[in-house]
Design a protein around this motif. Sequence first.
Motif, PDB file in Angstrom:
ATOM      1  N   MET A 135       4.642  -8.014   8.815  1.00  0.00           N
ATOM      2  CA  MET A 135       3.227  -8.281   8.750  1.00  0.00           C
ATOM      3  C   MET A 135       2.558  -7.186   7.942  1.00  0.00           C
ATOM      4  O   MET A 135       2.740  -6.006   8.200  1.00  0.00           O
ATOM      5  CB  MET A 135       2.637  -8.339  10.163  1.00  0.00           C
ATOM      6  N   ARG A 136       1.750  -7.582   6.994  1.00  0.00           N
ATOM      7  CA  ARG A 136       0.991  -6.646   6.159  1.00  0.00           C
ATOM      8  C   ARG A 136      -0.392  -6.466   6.760  1.00  0.00           C
ATOM      9  O   ARG A 136      -1.111  -7.428   6.963  1.00  0.00           O
ATOM     10  CB  ARG A 136       0.903  -7.184   4.734  1.00  0.00           C
ATOM     11  N   ILE A 137      -0.745  -5.213   7.048  1.00  0.00           N
ATOM     12  CA  ILE A 137      -1.986  -4.904   7.749  1.00  0.00           C
ATOM     13  C   ILE A 137      -2.876  -4.032   6.872  1.00  0.00           C
ATOM     14  O   ILE A 137      -2.415  -3.074   6.258  1.00  0.00           O
ATOM     15  CB  ILE A 137      -1.687  -4.174   9.076  1.00  0.00           C
ATOM     16  N   ALA A 138      -4.171  -4.380   6.816  1.00  0.00           N
ATOM     17  CA  ALA A 138      -5.161  -3.585   6.100  1.00  0.00           C
ATOM     18  C   ALA A 138      -6.069  -2.890   7.111  1.00  0.00           C
ATOM     19  O   ALA A 138      -6.313  -3.409   8.197  1.00  0.00           O
ATOM     20  CB  ALA A 138      -5.994  -4.474   5.185  1.00  0.00           C
ATOM     21  N   VAL A 139      -6.571  -1.716   6.729  1.00  0.00           N
ATOM     22  CA  VAL A 139      -7.450  -0.936   7.594  1.00  0.00           C
ATOM     23  C   VAL A 139      -8.765  -0.694   6.855  1.00  0.00           C
ATOM     24  O   VAL A 139      -8.761  -0.262   5.705  1.00  0.00           O
ATOM     25  CB  VAL A 139      -6.807   0.424   7.970  1.00  0.00           C
TER      26      VAL A 139
ATOM     27  N   PRO B   5       8.128  -1.042  12.897  1.00  0.00           N
ATOM     28  CA  PRO B   5       9.123  -2.043  12.518  1.00  0.00           C
ATOM     29  C   PRO B   5       8.464  -3.407  12.249  1.00  0.00           C
ATOM     30  O   PRO B   5       7.707  -3.906  13.071  1.00  0.00           O
ATOM     31  CB  PRO B   5      10.054  -2.122  13.728  1.00  0.00           C
ATOM     32  N   GLY B   6       8.724  -3.959  11.086  1.00  0.00           N
ATOM     33  CA  GLY B   6       8.181  -5.265  10.734  1.00  0.00           C
ATOM     34  C   GLY B   6       6.738  -5.236  10.254  1.00  0.00           C
ATOM     35  O   GLY B   6       6.158  -6.281   9.998  1.00  0.00           O
ATOM     36  N   HIS B   7       6.150  -4.050  10.153  1.00  0.00           N
ATOM     37  CA  HIS B   7       4.762  -3.921   9.717  1.00  0.00           C
ATOM     38  C   HIS B   7       4.665  -2.954   8.540  1.00  0.00           C
ATOM     39  O   HIS B   7       5.379  -1.953   8.504  1.00  0.00           O
ATOM     40  CB  HIS B   7       3.876  -3.390  10.848  1.00  0.00           C
ATOM     41  N   THR B   8       3.779  -3.266   7.606  1.00  0.00           N
ATOM     42  CA  THR B   8       3.518  -2.358   6.500  1.00  0.00           C
ATOM     43  C   THR B   8       2.011  -2.264   6.284  1.00  0.00           C
ATOM     44  O   THR B   8       1.279  -3.215   6.568  1.00  0.00           O
ATOM     45  CB  THR B   8       4.177  -2.830   5.188  1.00  0.00           C
ATOM     46  N   LEU B   9       1.588  -1.141   5.782  1.00  0.00           N
ATOM     47  CA  LEU B   9       0.183  -0.948   5.457  1.00  0.00           C
ATOM     48  C   LEU B   9      -0.064  -1.577   4.087  1.00  0.00           C
ATOM     49  O   LEU B   9       0.536  -1.175   3.091  1.00  0.00           O
ATOM     50  CB  LEU B   9      -0.158   0.540   5.429  1.00  0.00           C
TER      51      LEU B   9
ATOM     52  N   GLN C 158      -8.052  -9.571  -4.191  1.00  0.00           N
ATOM     53  CA  GLN C 158      -6.883  -9.210  -4.998  1.00  0.00           C
ATOM     54  C   GLN C 158      -5.573  -9.275  -4.221  1.00  0.00           C
ATOM     55  O   GLN C 158      -4.525  -9.570  -4.782  1.00  0.00           O
ATOM     56  CB  GLN C 158      -7.054  -7.787  -5.564  1.00  0.00           C
ATOM     57  N   ASP C 159      -5.637  -8.963  -2.924  1.00  0.00           N
ATOM     58  CA  ASP C 159      -4.415  -8.824  -2.126  1.00  0.00           C
ATOM     59  C   ASP C 159      -4.721  -9.153  -0.662  1.00  0.00           C
ATOM     60  O   ASP C 159      -5.220  -8.302   0.073  1.00  0.00           O
ATOM     61  CB  ASP C 159      -3.895  -7.385  -2.259  1.00  0.00           C
ATOM     62  N   ARG C 160      -4.435 -10.373  -0.256  1.00  0.00           N
ATOM     63  CA  ARG C 160      -4.752 -10.804   1.119  1.00  0.00           C
ATOM     64  C   ARG C 160      -3.696 -10.318   2.107  1.00  0.00           C
ATOM     65  O   ARG C 160      -2.541 -10.708   2.030  1.00  0.00           O
ATOM     66  CB  ARG C 160      -4.842 -12.317   1.186  1.00  0.00           C
ATOM     67  N   PRO C 161      -4.111  -9.473   3.068  1.00  0.00           N
ATOM     68  CA  PRO C 161      -3.173  -9.031   4.103  1.00  0.00           C
ATOM     69  C   PRO C 161      -3.036 -10.098   5.189  1.00  0.00           C
ATOM     70  O   PRO C 161      -3.787 -11.078   5.213  1.00  0.00           O
ATOM     71  CB  PRO C 161      -3.852  -7.782   4.662  1.00  0.00           C
ATOM     72  N   ASP C 162      -2.102  -9.901   6.087  1.00  0.00           N
ATOM     73  CA  ASP C 162      -1.931 -10.805   7.225  1.00  0.00           C
ATOM     74  C   ASP C 162      -2.932 -10.506   8.338  1.00  0.00           C
ATOM     75  O   ASP C 162      -3.303 -11.387   9.108  1.00  0.00           O
ATOM     76  CB  ASP C 162      -0.512 -10.684   7.790  1.00  0.00           C
ATOM     77  N   LEU C 163      -3.358  -9.251   8.436  1.00  0.00           N
ATOM     78  CA  LEU C 163      -4.262  -8.805   9.501  1.00  0.00           C
ATOM     79  C   LEU C 163      -5.142  -7.689   8.950  1.00  0.00           C
ATOM     80  O   LEU C 163      -4.668  -6.859   8.168  1.00  0.00           O
ATOM     81  CB  LEU C 163      -3.443  -8.279  10.689  1.00  0.00           C
ATOM     82  N   ILE C 164      -6.417  -7.672   9.360  1.00  0.00           N
ATOM     83  CA  ILE C 164      -7.325  -6.593   8.972  1.00  0.00           C
ATOM     84  C   ILE C 164      -7.871  -5.939  10.232  1.00  0.00           C
ATOM     85  O   ILE C 164      -8.412  -6.629  11.107  1.00  0.00           O
ATOM     86  CB  ILE C 164      -8.505  -7.112   8.129  1.00  0.00           C
ATOM     87  N   LEU C 165      -7.737  -4.632  10.329  1.00  0.00           N
ATOM     88  CA  LEU C 165      -8.367  -3.850  11.398  1.00  0.00           C
ATOM     89  C   LEU C 165      -9.687  -3.359  10.817  1.00  0.00           C
ATOM     90  O   LEU C 165      -9.706  -2.501   9.940  1.00  0.00           O
ATOM     91  CB  LEU C 165      -7.484  -2.676  11.816  1.00  0.00           C
ATOM     92  N   MET C 166     -10.800  -3.934  11.269  1.00  0.00           N
ATOM     93  CA  MET C 166     -12.111  -3.723  10.645  1.00  0.00           C
ATOM     94  C   MET C 166     -13.069  -2.988  11.570  1.00  0.00           C
ATOM     95  O   MET C 166     -13.327  -3.433  12.696  1.00  0.00           O
ATOM     96  CB  MET C 166     -12.693  -5.093  10.286  1.00  0.00           C
TER      97      MET C 166
END
Length: 77
Positions: free
Chosen positions: A1-5, A23-27, A43-51
């Motif tokens: 899962m790709r996560i944005a902050v 494990p299984g997660h990347t920033l 430009q780059d849609r993550p799977d999850l955003i911590l907003m």
Amino acid sequence: MRIAVVNDMPSPSKSSAGLCQGPGHTLAWVAVNGREAVEKCLQDRPDLILMDLIMPVMDGVQATGIIMKESPARSSS
């Protein structure tokens, strides 16, 4: 899962970014305000955003509304 902050405060951003690299997660990326998050999502849609909700320039509520309209997460199906 790709996560944005998205957070205007450096310390919470670093802590959240560190948690995203398990494990299984990347920033995916980090943004410092809602406007930057909207631009990055285009430009780059993550799977999850911590907003963060309260930020200068554009708050998290406004940014989330625009992101959900213009570049929502991809469906997993």
